[in-house]
Design a protein around this motif. Structure first.
Motif, PDB file in Angstrom:
ATOM      1  N   ASP A  72       0.793  -1.230   0.000  1.00 23.41           N
ATOM      2  CA  ASP A  72       0.000   0.000   0.000  1.00 23.41           C
ATOM      3  C   ASP A  72       0.827   1.284   0.000  1.00 23.41           C
ATOM      4  O   ASP A  72       0.268   2.378  -0.063  1.00 23.41           O
ATOM      5  N   ALA A  74       2.473   2.195  -2.438  1.00 24.87           N
ATOM      6  CA  ALA A  74       2.183   2.780  -3.760  1.00 24.87           C
ATOM      7  C   ALA A  74       0.996   3.735  -3.656  1.00 24.87           C
ATOM      8  O   ALA A  74       1.007   4.830  -4.251  1.00 24.87           O
ATOM      9  N   GLY A  75      -0.006   3.351  -2.905  1.00 22.65           N
ATOM     10  CA  GLY A  75      -1.157   4.226  -2.686  1.00 22.65           C
ATOM     11  C   GLY A  75      -0.773   5.459  -1.878  1.00 22.65           C
ATOM     12  O   GLY A  75      -1.330   6.541  -2.076  1.00 22.65           O
ATOM     13  N   LEU A  78       0.652   8.003  -4.144  1.00 18.79           N
ATOM     14  CA  LEU A  78      -0.369   8.640  -4.981  1.00 18.79           C
ATOM     15  C   LEU A  78      -1.231   9.626  -4.217  1.00 18.79           C
ATOM     16  O   LEU A  78      -1.781  10.558  -4.808  1.00 18.79           O
TER      17      LEU A  78
ATOM     18  N   GLU B 225      -3.392   5.659 -13.428  1.00 17.48           N
ATOM     19  CA  GLU B 225      -2.270   5.842 -12.518  1.00 17.48           C
ATOM     20  C   GLU B 225      -2.439   5.082 -11.206  1.00 17.48           C
ATOM     21  O   GLU B 225      -1.476   4.851 -10.491  1.00 17.48           O
ATOM     22  N   ASN B 226      -3.675   4.692 -10.894  1.00 22.27           N
ATOM     23  CA  ASN B 226      -3.916   3.964  -9.641  1.00 22.27           C
ATOM     24  C   ASN B 226      -3.589   2.480  -9.750  1.00 22.27           C
ATOM     25  O   ASN B 226      -3.652   1.756  -8.764  1.00 22.27           O
ATOM     26  N   SER B 228      -1.179   0.622  -9.981  1.00 23.09           N
ATOM     27  CA  SER B 228      -0.094  -0.016  -9.233  1.00 23.09           C
ATOM     28  C   SER B 228      -0.368  -0.017  -7.728  1.00 23.09           C
ATOM     29  O   SER B 228       0.429  -0.527  -6.961  1.00 23.09           O
ATOM     30  N   ALA B 229      -1.469   0.562  -7.325  1.00 25.11           N
ATOM     31  CA  ALA B 229      -1.761   0.714  -5.892  1.00 25.11           C
ATOM     32  C   ALA B 229      -3.022  -0.074  -5.560  1.00 25.11           C
ATOM     33  O   ALA B 229      -4.130   0.361  -5.855  1.00 25.11           O
ATOM     34  N   PRO B 230      -2.871  -1.247  -4.934  1.00 26.77           N
ATOM     35  CA  PRO B 230      -4.007  -2.174  -4.840  1.00 26.77           C
ATOM     36  C   PRO B 230      -5.221  -1.702  -4.050  1.00 26.77           C
ATOM     37  O   PRO B 230      -6.301  -2.216  -4.264  1.00 26.77           O
ATOM     38  N   HIS B 231      -5.082  -0.752  -3.112  1.00 21.44           N
ATOM     39  CA  HIS B 231      -6.249  -0.430  -2.287  1.00 21.44           C
ATOM     40  C   HIS B 231      -6.681   1.030  -2.332  1.00 21.44           C
ATOM     41  O   HIS B 231      -7.300   1.533  -1.404  1.00 21.44           O
ATOM     42  N   VAL B 232      -6.315   1.712  -3.426  1.00 20.54           N
ATOM     43  CA  VAL B 232      -6.787   3.089  -3.604  1.00 20.54           C
ATOM     44  C   VAL B 232      -8.266   3.043  -3.995  1.00 20.54           C
ATOM     45  O   VAL B 232      -8.722   2.105  -4.634  1.00 20.54           O
TER      46      VAL B 232
END
Lengths: 392, 392
Positions: A72, A74-75, A78, B225-226, B228-232
């Motif tokens: 997470d 990565a999130g 962002l 863009e999201n 790569s971020a599993p829980h956005v």
């Protein structure tokens, strides 16, 4: 990078207010476990709090640090405003295992950073922060002295900035749309689940120029035998011919939540419902007439209590609470409560969800407003006819 | 009374299994804090866990006791199978106050009941059970010795009865409907929030003969863009012309959750996506070929790992977990994990959500199945074309 909900200057002002309170309490570090507080401070936003997740706020003038599951981070890159080095992931091999705990790793990280001594404030009643997590964190930081810092950030959140009020205005539009969708969808013979599907769609699809977010509490529909039980969930039950249907709904924009409860009467309104609704609506007028800066939370409740006592009614539970940023399972901020004994003095910028719910034996009524305390009085952010809506 | 999801005999069998394990550990009382475990034992169902809520299971042959907020005892009477005297509400004046805590009251109740001594097992890492709650409970029960009982009930839950599998089959139908709704709704120029509204509607409206419940994790759409971020979470972002869209969805019936992840390709499939998808689909075949009673969780993961290594890929996180009864924020049961080091031997009745997610730099693929371990091998409860769905 996903667009931050606020200007960086707003995050700096929040940090400044938090640090002023930390200094007053002589705290060197604040460990923030409450997900809404984490978002308020950093902008971080993701459904990742089912594994341990903290935000660290040092008293010294450095950026806060978000630590959560490696996947997470990565999130975090962002959604949070901090530099990449202040978005930290604990290793995947620490997720949900008996032989190690993410808090072991987080304690070691805090130590390496040089923040492991002195006075550490920590939120001890945040959702998703467990006794086990706390035991492991404190065991890993033997040189620190821990202090309960529950609600430190929440009290700062209880006064909203103009930019926050803007989100609450938008959220109010979605709460109104949700009630409209409920009025449209609910009819005798319709299943609760089908009505909820339409209500949630209104909440989430949002407006043409902004999205709706998930609500911290799911939509509540109380009707039929469930009407006396305020938090029972929907089923495939069908609405009956002459049911009184209490709706507790919300709209959420960038996590800012406006609550709105209304009551729908299918068929003919029984006398007891109309009598009780008169008392409740008069009570709401009394609440709104009483809210202004300088008044205490308990005085607002007393103004309601005087009205319903005159009508021969009684209500044990509080009639409202501070509302704002919210993640499941609760949209209340756990600070101001409109009830006897709460001597909080209201200030401009407070936002209260006053919910007048009368759950009787086998039926119930709910009416609420999301209310901004202004410089001179108050303003209802939600704007929707308050009467019980009769759908014949 | 709302219809119980299971026959009383099933609840008795659950209690018997829990008590056998309590006896083995020499526990006199089990304090159950996990909301899913509370539901599993009692049938209690409500969105009331934002204030403290426990279920007490004595070793002696008496009914379990549910204790929660007074307002929610009405919901307990409607949903739990115990006698009314075993549905207990703590007073409203204990809700979210600095000067008292519901756990003070609950500790006193336990003492009065005569359950305040001996060995008490307690779940120390349940969501919604806080360090402060635990400190107040233990302070209020000075004659008890507390023992960590995390996952005691979860491990019993990990083997499903035929009646539980029936709910998981129904839940799988809703998960499939959710993916179909996503395939229909998602297109270039459509906003994420509008797609989510349609997906949630499919999840909640359910089937003609049963309702859908709220999912423990909200629908996840990873694109642009999201990705790569599993829980956005979703926003008002619009899907682009040639995006790869990973969907992690679920269906829930009477709290039983089936997970289903699929990937949608808008426009043309880039070579890297199709190469990776080949590896992932071959990996899923390997997973399904390996699952049978007697095999370890880590051996299942190894079968996947061998495939993707041959394709030059790597994945750090686990590829699956036990799934069943679920409340937010997580639908995993926190017991079996398909990963190295998990030596759990699979048994008939285990249900695993195996999710093969490859989150690359700026794009991602997800494919999953909800899988029942049978007497001789396994059966995918979810049934939906596994290939990446290209929508040109």
């Amino acid at each position: 990078m996903i667009e931050l909900p606020f200007a960086l200057s707003e995050y700096r002002a929040r940090l400044q207010a938090i640090r002023a309170e930390m200094a007053r309490r002589n705290l060197d570090l604040l460990v923030v476990n409450d997900v809404a507080n984490q978002h308020y401070i950093t902008g971080y936003d993701g459904w990742s709090f089912y594994t341990p997740q903290v935000v660290l706020v040092p008293l010294v003038d450095e950026e806060p640090v978000w630590i959560g599951r490696a996947m997470d981070a990565a999130g975090g890159l962002l959604t949070a405003w901090m530099k990449p080095e202040n978005i930290v992931g604990f290793p995947e091999d620490h997720v949900q295992r008996a032989d190690r705990h993410p808090m072991d790793w987080i304690a070691a990280w805090i130590s390496r950073k040089g923040w492991g001594g002195g006075n550490i404030g920590i939120e001890l009643e945040a959702y998703y922060y467990s006794p086990k997590a706390h035991a492991r964190l404190t065991a890993g930081l033997p040189n620190a002295t821990f202090h309960d810092a529950d609600l430190l950030v929440n009290w700062i959140r209880s006064v909203k900035s103009p930019a926050e009020v803007d989100y609450l205005r938008k959220a109010s539009r979605l709460a109104e749309a949700a009630v409209r969708a409920a009025y449209d969808a609910i009819a005798p013979g319709v299943r609760e689940c089908d009505a909820i599907a339409r209500i949630q769609a209104a909440q989430v699809a949002g407006a043409p120029d902004f999205a709706g977010d998930i609500t911290a509490l799911p939509p509540t529909i109380l009707a039929g035998e469930n009407a006396s039980a305020p938090h029972v969930m929907w089923s495939d039950r069908r609405f009956g011919e002459n049911e009184t249907v209490a709706l507790e709904l919300a709209g959420v924009v960038r996590r800012y939540t406006a609550g709105l409860a209304r009551t729908l009467q299918l068929g003919r309104m029984p006398a007891k419902v109309s009598d009780t609704s008169r008392a409740v609506l008069e009570g709401m007028e009394a609440v709104l007439a009483s809210i202004r800066p300088g008044v205490t939370a308990e005085a607002v409740e007393a103004s309601w209590r005087r009205v319903i006592e005159r009508h021969g009614l009684k209500k044990e539970s509080r009639i409202g609470y501070s509302i704002g940023v919210a993640y499941p399972p609760d949209w209340g901020e756990h600070t101001i409560s409109l009830r006897p004994g709460d001597t909080t003095v209201l200030k401009p910028g407070n936002v209260l969800h006053s919910i007048l719910g009368m759950w009787m034996d086998g039926w119930g009524i709910e009416v609420s407003e999301t209310i901004l305390v202004t410089e001179t009085g108050c303003e209802t952010l939600t704007s929707f006819p308050r009467d019980i809506h009769v759908k014949a």
